[in-house]
Design a protein around this motif. Structure first.
Motif, short mmCIF file in Angstrom:
data_model
loop_
_atom_site.label_atom_id
_atom_site.label_comp_id
_atom_site.label_asym_id
_atom_site.label_seq_id
_atom_site.Cartn_x
_atom_site.Cartn_y
_atom_site.Cartn_z
N VAL A 13 0.89 -0.97 0.19
CA VAL A 13 -0.07 -0.02 0.03
C VAL A 13 0.87 1.16 -0.11
O VAL A 13 1.90 1.40 0.85
CB VAL A 13 -1.11 0.09 1.24
CG1 VAL A 13 -1.56 1.38 1.21
CG2 VAL A 13 -2.10 -1.23 1.24
N GLY A 14 0.89 2.15 -0.95
CA GLY A 14 1.42 3.36 -1.14
C GLY A 14 2.71 3.29 -2.24
O GLY A 14 3.24 4.17 -2.42
N ALA A 15 2.84 1.78 -2.67
CA ALA A 15 4.10 1.81 -3.57
C ALA A 15 3.27 2.04 -5.16
O ALA A 15 1.92 2.32 -5.19
CB ALA A 15 4.10 0.18 -3.69
N GLU A 16 4.17 2.34 -5.92
CA GLU A 16 3.53 2.40 -7.27
C GLU A 16 3.17 1.28 -7.98
O GLU A 16 3.75 -0.02 -7.65
CB GLU A 16 5.09 2.80 -8.17
CG GLU A 16 4.64 3.58 -9.47
CD GLU A 16 4.44 2.63 -10.63
OE1 GLU A 16 3.46 2.67 -11.21
OE2 GLU A 16 5.11 1.45 -10.78
N GLY A 17 2.19 1.25 -8.56
CA GLY A 17 1.32 -0.02 -9.05
C GLY A 17 2.25 -1.03 -9.97
O GLY A 17 1.95 -2.20 -9.55
N GLU A 18 3.13 -0.51 -10.92
CA GLU A 18 3.97 -1.47 -11.63
C GLU A 18 5.16 -2.09 -10.68
O GLU A 18 5.20 -3.27 -10.99
CB GLU A 18 4.49 -0.74 -12.92
CG GLU A 18 3.56 -0.05 -13.95
CD GLU A 18 3.09 -1.35 -14.64
OE1 GLU A 18 3.47 -2.51 -14.74
OE2 GLU A 18 1.88 -1.22 -15.26
N VAL A 19 5.42 -1.72 -9.57
CA VAL A 19 6.31 -2.13 -8.84
C VAL A 19 5.51 -3.07 -7.99
O VAL A 19 6.23 -4.26 -7.78
CB VAL A 19 6.94 -1.16 -7.89
CG1 VAL A 19 7.80 -1.73 -6.82
CG2 VAL A 19 7.80 -0.11 -8.86
N ALA A 20 4.44 -2.72 -7.62
CA ALA A 20 3.61 -3.61 -6.72
C ALA A 20 3.24 -5.14 -7.64
O ALA A 20 3.40 -6.36 -7.22
CB ALA A 20 2.29 -3.15 -6.29
N LYS A 21 2.72 -4.72 -8.67
CA LYS A 21 2.36 -5.97 -9.63
C LYS A 21 3.79 -6.96 -10.04
O LYS A 21 3.56 -8.08 -9.86
CB LYS A 21 2.17 -5.38 -11.11
CG LYS A 21 1.92 -6.49 -12.06
CD LYS A 21 1.48 -5.78 -13.37
CE LYS A 21 1.50 -6.78 -14.74
NZ LYS A 21 0.56 -8.12 -14.58
N ALA A 22 5.06 -6.42 -10.08
CA ALA A 22 6.14 -7.10 -10.37
C ALA A 22 6.66 -7.71 -8.99
O ALA A 22 6.87 -8.75 -9.04
CB ALA A 22 7.21 -6.26 -10.85
N THR A 23 6.48 -7.21 -7.77
CA THR A 23 6.38 -7.66 -6.41
C THR A 23 5.74 -8.98 -6.16
O THR A 23 6.37 -10.16 -5.82
CB THR A 23 6.61 -6.69 -5.46
OG1 THR A 23 7.61 -5.67 -5.66
CG2 THR A 23 6.92 -7.42 -4.05
N ILE A 24 4.48 -8.98 -6.56
CA ILE A 24 3.74 -9.83 -6.34
C ILE A 24 4.07 -11.07 -7.18
O ILE A 24 3.86 -12.15 -6.78
CB ILE A 24 2.09 -9.38 -6.58
CG1 ILE A 24 1.70 -8.16 -5.43
CG2 ILE A 24 0.97 -10.32 -6.60
CD1 ILE A 24 0.49 -7.50 -5.81
N GLU A 25 3.92 -10.82 -8.36
CA GLU A 25 4.30 -11.91 -9.22
C GLU A 25 5.50 -12.75 -9.00
O GLU A 25 5.58 -13.98 -9.27
CB GLU A 25 4.24 -11.53 -10.73
CG GLU A 25 2.76 -11.30 -11.06
CD GLU A 25 2.41 -10.53 -12.56
OE1 GLU A 25 3.56 -9.94 -13.28
OE2 GLU A 25 1.32 -10.39 -12.89
#
Length: 70
Positions: free
Chosen positions: A15-27
């Motif tokens: 929460v608060g991260a940039e969306g594309e960074v979050a997507k990459a982290t999750i995957e």
């Protein structure tokens, strides 16, 4: 329901991260899922899916809700 799913199922730290960074982290942390970036207010399908993570972002692309499997 997420207990039925394999691997990590929730990412409160994003929460608060940039969306594309979050997507990459999750995957990267759970290769069994696909993270999908969604703008707040956009309608989405409501069925539960162990292979999907909604990444809710605001108009700046910042994650606004805890991404979780579903």
């Amino acid at each position: 329901m997420s207990s039925e799913c394999s691997g990590k199922s929730s990412w409160p730290e994003l929460v608060g991260a940039e969306g594309e960074v979050a997507k990459a982290t999750i995957e990267q942390e759970n290769p069994a899922v696909t993270a999908i970036i969604v703008l707040e207010g956009t309608p989405v399908i409501l069925n539960f899916d162990c292979t999907r993570v909604w990444v809710w972002v605001d108009t700046n692309g910042t994650v606004t809700k805890v991404p979780k499997i579903g």
